[in-house]
Design an enzyme around this catalytic site. Structure first.
Site, mmCIF file in Angstrom:
data_model
loop_
_atom_site.group_PDB
_atom_site.id
_atom_site.type_symbol
_atom_site.label_atom_id
_atom_site.label_comp_id
_atom_site.label_asym_id
_atom_site.label_seq_id
_atom_site.Cartn_x
_atom_site.Cartn_y
_atom_site.Cartn_z
ATOM 1 N N SER A 1 0.967 -1.271 -0.032
ATOM 2 C CA SER A 1 -0.105 0.052 -0.101
ATOM 3 C C SER A 1 0.992 1.347 -0.067
ATOM 4 O O SER A 1 0.293 2.442 -0.318
ATOM 5 C CB SER A 1 -0.953 -0.120 1.049
ATOM 6 O OG SER A 1 -1.776 -1.064 0.985
ATOM 7 N N CYS B 1 -7.683 2.406 1.423
ATOM 8 C CA CYS B 1 -8.672 1.505 0.580
ATOM 9 C C CYS B 1 -8.170 0.896 -0.871
ATOM 10 O O CYS B 1 -7.720 2.121 -1.556
ATOM 11 C CB CYS B 1 -10.000 2.558 0.363
ATOM 12 S SG CYS B 1 -11.260 1.843 -0.856
ATOM 13 N N HIS C 1 -15.379 0.453 2.616
ATOM 14 C CA HIS C 1 -15.281 1.874 3.445
ATOM 15 C C HIS C 1 -16.483 2.577 2.969
ATOM 16 O O HIS C 1 -16.409 3.908 3.548
ATOM 17 C CB HIS C 1 -13.656 2.252 2.689
ATOM 18 C CG HIS C 1 -12.624 1.570 3.209
ATOM 19 N ND1 HIS C 1 -11.979 0.908 2.625
ATOM 20 C CD2 HIS C 1 -12.124 1.644 4.559
ATOM 21 C CE1 HIS C 1 -10.870 0.208 3.537
ATOM 22 N NE2 HIS C 1 -11.095 0.819 4.327
#
Lengths: 604, 363
Positions: free
Chosen positions: A322, A378, A365
């Protein structure tokens, strides 16, 4: 010129040639007579002289330059050490010598013999080191019997010593005996048989600065090795000291924090690129390598399955996970693909190109914009960004941010990493690029590989709002004095200086990630505006996870945290990678928090 | 320019002996430097190859043609020598090298070949029995100009090795007894001034050491003594190839260049010395003898000066190793390590081959 001079009278000239020839014939005979006199008539005299009046050349090893941290704590120094050498020329019978000396030095005869025979090609007068690190007892034992062993010689040499053992071992590197090939190839001009040279790390990178200059003594000895006089003495010159940018306390703390967990930590100053701490675990004790004679121990460490010799910071290749979302966000903002207001809905999973892709947070989310997408990391948001940007754009920006090329740090053997694109896949994998791969790459998975240092370098670029730095270990002013050029000219193709706002938007998300209950919340320190991003990288592909079904819980992921502080005017970048650490927020972020705390205490 | 008949007249035996001596050199360079970094013997083999190619290429030009253009080459080399004095970088204390990416070369060595051509061209026009005073002055200037430039580098050894060339020219040209007297006085004067003002301290000590090497055995006389001990202790048969570890020799800084004959003497003894001297004598007398197979005066001059240059260098070097002459920094031609001097000697031999193969008028 008139070439038709064939009829000129040359008799006088030729007579002169003839006379000269006769003169030289006589001279040749006289020359032979002189050699007859020296080599036959006076042979005894010269032979005796040659026996009674031998020369011995002893090299004096220079002290290597010290290596210190930024505040002068000595990390590598020198201690005196005694070594014993055999001079083959002085031995009456080598077999007897091997037998007796192996007993005297408490060595196996075979080992000793092999050691000496390795140096077949060196001249007989050259001392071959057969044992170093002699104890006091061994020294007195040898000295007492020196007359019996003219072929055995004891010398003192400065020996490298690392007082903190495993401390910063990957940065400092270690020394080993120079190989025969290196000598043959003339790689190190001043080095000869039995000399130790830097094999990795700073010891290798700055070998020419640390090494100093050898001295030598020319002695006259008789045929039993007794010294009768000194012809010449050149004192060795100590090598130059090197001051690293490392901070001893931060480095120590980082090592303690990572102890027992495979991984890497980098702490650096984003303004200058100076590295304050660099840890790779597992580590090793470089003192064990400075020894000419225990290859077994070295072999054991070198072939250990967890690769303790590898510096994971510059040689470990990992998916960025991420963390890469930050690069995606910057690329999309720069290409006007999105604004900070653009939002997507996250339902926990999404169908793209006919394949389902899921978010790490199963319930979803809900609506996410740029800030909250970074804050909560996300996946869905970035899948969609990736789909819109396309792989060519992603690869272009990844390279722009320094991925896929060496950072140019002053350490040897840094790895490039890999930024995949369709051309790469065609050339290397001989296959076409699948659109689905673009989606994987957009959350930092797939074939994309980075080193922890590249990640730290990228974090520094964000902290600087687009200004890249050269990460380095030797403090720059001192490096200039060595006249070693910076290994990489930093250049970004895009001029980011007018685009500070783009960075502010991404940094807002990073700040919230830590300070507003995002994935990085465990890095939070009150009153210190830390901005960060977590990452958790799947080690196996999604399809394998599906096959494994429920067992998925057992499989842990690599855990990342990359952050800087304070938010405005950043002073420090901390990057943490823990192999098999699980979710980045749970393992890596708390480690980073402790390093931020220490930095704040010490420097703020 | 060249045809089959000319090729037939190439003296292949001379080339064979030339190579034989070069290979002897490689063998001993290996013996005394194989444990040093630098792979000197490989470099020497490389230079032999290059020089051999140069030797054959040089044969294409008729020596009359070369002699006719010698003044031009002379001018070019003089400018080069001036150029490196001004722009050259100091290497080992002298400015005698031109550096190229993979090698460096000493133009002073190549200058020898051109000086031979210039002097041959000049003297072949003087066909009287003896040389006139003007001849002496003009040729002297032609000769001394490059020597002076090389001495300034400062490379006295190489400058000195030019002397036999001029000496050869004077012998052939014939000199009056009065001139000999003049030369003697001139050289004594020159020697005195040189000793007083030009020689460096170490060069002066070398000369005094020659007279009494034992005065300072650990200092200046050291090399001579060590070299003599090495040769003397070689005895009849020597100590064997690569076993000449009579340790002293490794302290001779130039054992693969200037002192290579000491290594030969130590490792192969008197027998080896005789063999090498014999191989060398074969070589130089074949060179001298070529003078009798020259078609004209200029050819004889070329052959004779080449022979003088190589033979005298041989004697100076060998006599130095047994302490009969001072250490002058003159290598043993063909045998010592060194690319530029090898190339220069090969080119010089090429000139002799050139004269010899064009000995018949109608080709």
């Amino acid at each position: 010129m008139n070439h038709n001079s064939i009829y000129e009278d040359l008799t006088i000239v030729l007579k002169r040639v003839k006379n000269t020839q006769i003169l030289f014939k006589v001279l040749f005979v006289l020359l032979v007579v002189s050699f007859w006199k020296i080599q036959i008539l006076e042979y005894q005299k010269y032979w005796k002289k040659s026996e009674a009046n031998r020369m011995r050349e002893i090299m004096l090893s220079p002290q290597r330059g010290l290596i210190t941290d930024r505040n002068g704590v000595i990390i590598a120094k020198n201690i005196a050490c005694f070594k014993a050498s055999i001079i083959k020329e002085n031995s009456q019978d080598l077999d007897v010598s091997y037998e007796k000396i192996s007993y005297l030095l408490n060595l196996e005869e075979d080992v000793l013999r092999k050691r000496v025979e390795r140096f077949q090609s060196v001249p007989l007068f050259y001392p071959i080191v057969v044992k170093d690190n002699l104890t006091q007892e061994e020294i007195s034992r040898i000295e007492a019997r020196q007359l019996e062993f003219p072929e055995l010689m004891i010398e003192v040499e400065p020996k490298r010593f690392y007082p903190f053992n495993t401390f910063a071992a990957h940065i400092i590197g270690y020394l080993q005996e120079i190989s025969q090939e290196d000598i043959k190839n003339n790689k190190y001009s001043e080095k000869g048989i039995g000399d130790l040279i830097g094999k990795t790390g700073i010891e290798k990178q700055y070998e020419s600065i640390l090494v100093g200059k050898k001295g030598k003594v020319l002695e006259i000895v008789d045929s039993s090795g007794r010294k009768k006089g000194e012809l010449l003495r050149e004192e060795p010159v100590k090598g130059k000291d090197i001051r690293l940018s490392l901070d001893f306390d931060l480095q120590k703390k980082a090592e303690d924090l990572l102890d027992g967990r495979e991984g890497a930590i980098i702490v650096l100053n984003p303004k200058t690129g100076e590295i304050l701490a660099m840890v790779s675990y597992p580590s090793f004790d470089p003192n064990k390598f400075i020894n000419r004679f225990s290859p077994e121990e070295w072999q054991e460490i070198a072939s250990s399955p967890d690769f303790p010799l590898e510096n994971r910071v510059i040689r470990g290749l990992y998916s960025p996970g991420s963390i890469f979302k930050l690069a995606m966000a910057l690329a999309a903002l720069d290409l006007n693909e999105i604004t900070e207001k653009t939002s997507f809905i996250c339902n926990g999973s999404i169908l793209i190109y006919g394949h389902p892709f899921s978010c790490w947070y199963k319930p979803g989310h809900g609506p996410v914009n740029l800030t909250s997408a970074i804050q909560h990391s996300c996946n869905i948001y970035f899948y969609l960004l990736g789909k819109n940007l396309g792989i060519e754009n992603i690869a272009k920006y990844a390279k722009e941010f320094g991925f896929g090329t060496k950072t140019g740090i002053d350490l040897p053997e840094e790895k490039n990493g890999l930024v995949p694109d369709p051309r790469w896949k065609e050339e290397v994998k001989k296959a076409n690029w699948f659109p689905g791969e673009t989606i994987s790459v957009s959350i930092g998975q797939g074939p994309l590989l980075v080193t922890p240092l590249q990640t730290a370098d990228f974090t520094a670029l964000i902290a600087n709002r687009g200004k890249p730095v050269n990460p380095h270990l030797v403090i720059q002013e001192e490096k200039n004095e060595f006249k070693t050029p910076i290994t990489r000219e930093i250049q970004t193709k895009i001029d980011w200086s007018s685009k500070r706002k783009l960075f502010e938007k991404v940094i807002e998300g990073m700040w919230k990630s830590v300070n507003a209950g995002g994935t990085g919340r465990l890095a939070l320190i009150d009153g210190y505006d830390i901005c960060g991003k977590t990452g958790s990288t799947q080690i196996i592909s999604t399809s394998t996870i599906k096959k494994l079904g429920d067992q998925i819980i057992e499989i842990k992921t690599h855990s990342w945290f990359a952050g800087f502080a304070p938010k405005d005017n950043p002073k420090v970048v901390v990057t943490v990678l823990v192999e098999y650490g699980g979710m980045g927020g749970q393992t890596a972020a708390p480690i980073a928090r402790q390093l931020f705390t220490l930095f704040k205490e010490k420097y703020d | 320019m060249i045809n089959r008949q000319l090729v037939r007249h190439i003296d292949w035996v001379l080339i064979g002996i030339l190579l034989l001596n070069s290979i002897i050199g490689v063998a001993f360079i290996y013996s005394c430097s194989h444990y040093l970094p630098g792979n000197y013997y490989l470099k020497q083999i490389f230079w032999i190859f290059i020089s051999l190619v140069a030797l054959f290429l040089f044969l294409f030009f008729d020596y009359h043609f070369l002699a006719d253009y010698s003044y031009l080459m002379y001018g070019l080399l003089i400018s080069t020598l001036c150029g490196i004095l001004v722009f050259g970088k100091l290497v080992a204390g002298t400015k005698s090298w031109i550096r190229f990416p993979f090698f460096q070369i000493q133009p002073s060595e190549i200058t020898k070949v051109v000086v031979i051509l210039v002097l041959a061209r000049y003297f072949s026009k003087r066909q009287k029995e003896l040389l006139s005073f003007t001849d002496l002055i003009i040729s002297g200037v032609l000769f001394l100009l490059p020597v002076f430039l090389i001495a300034l580098q400062p490379d006295l050894g190489t400058a000195l090795s030019f002397l036999p060339i001029y000496l050869g020219a004077l012998i052939l040209g014939g000199i009056n007894k009065k001139f000999i007297l003049f030369l003697l006085i001139f050289s004594m004067l020159f020697g005195f001034v040189g000793w007083k003002y030009f020689l460096k301290d170490y060069q002066r000590t070398r000369l005094t050491t020659l007279v009494s090497p034992n005065k300072d055995p650990l200092g200046a006389g050291y090399h001579i003594i060590q070299s003599k001990i090495a040769i003397g202790s070689g005895g009849v048969k020597g100590k064997g190839y690569k076993k000449g570890t009579q340790s002293q020799l490794r302290f001779l800084p130039a054992r693969h260049t200037d002192f290579i004959f000491s290594v030969i003497g130590e490792e192969f003894g008197f027998i080896g010395v005789i063999a090498v001297i014999l191989a060398y004598a074969l070589f130089v007398f074949r060179l001298f003898h070529s003078a009798f197979m020259s078609r004209d005066r200029v050819g004889i001059y070329i052959v004779f000066m080449v022979s003088m240059m190589i033979t005298c260098q041989f004697f100076i070097n060998v006599l130095m190793t047994i302490g009969f002459l001072p250490i002058a920094g003159i290598p043993l031609p063909l045998i010592s390590y060194g690319g530029s001097s090898l190339l220069a000697n090969y080119l010089a031999v090429s000139l002799v081959l050139n004269v010899k193969m064009r000995r018949f008028v109608n080709v």
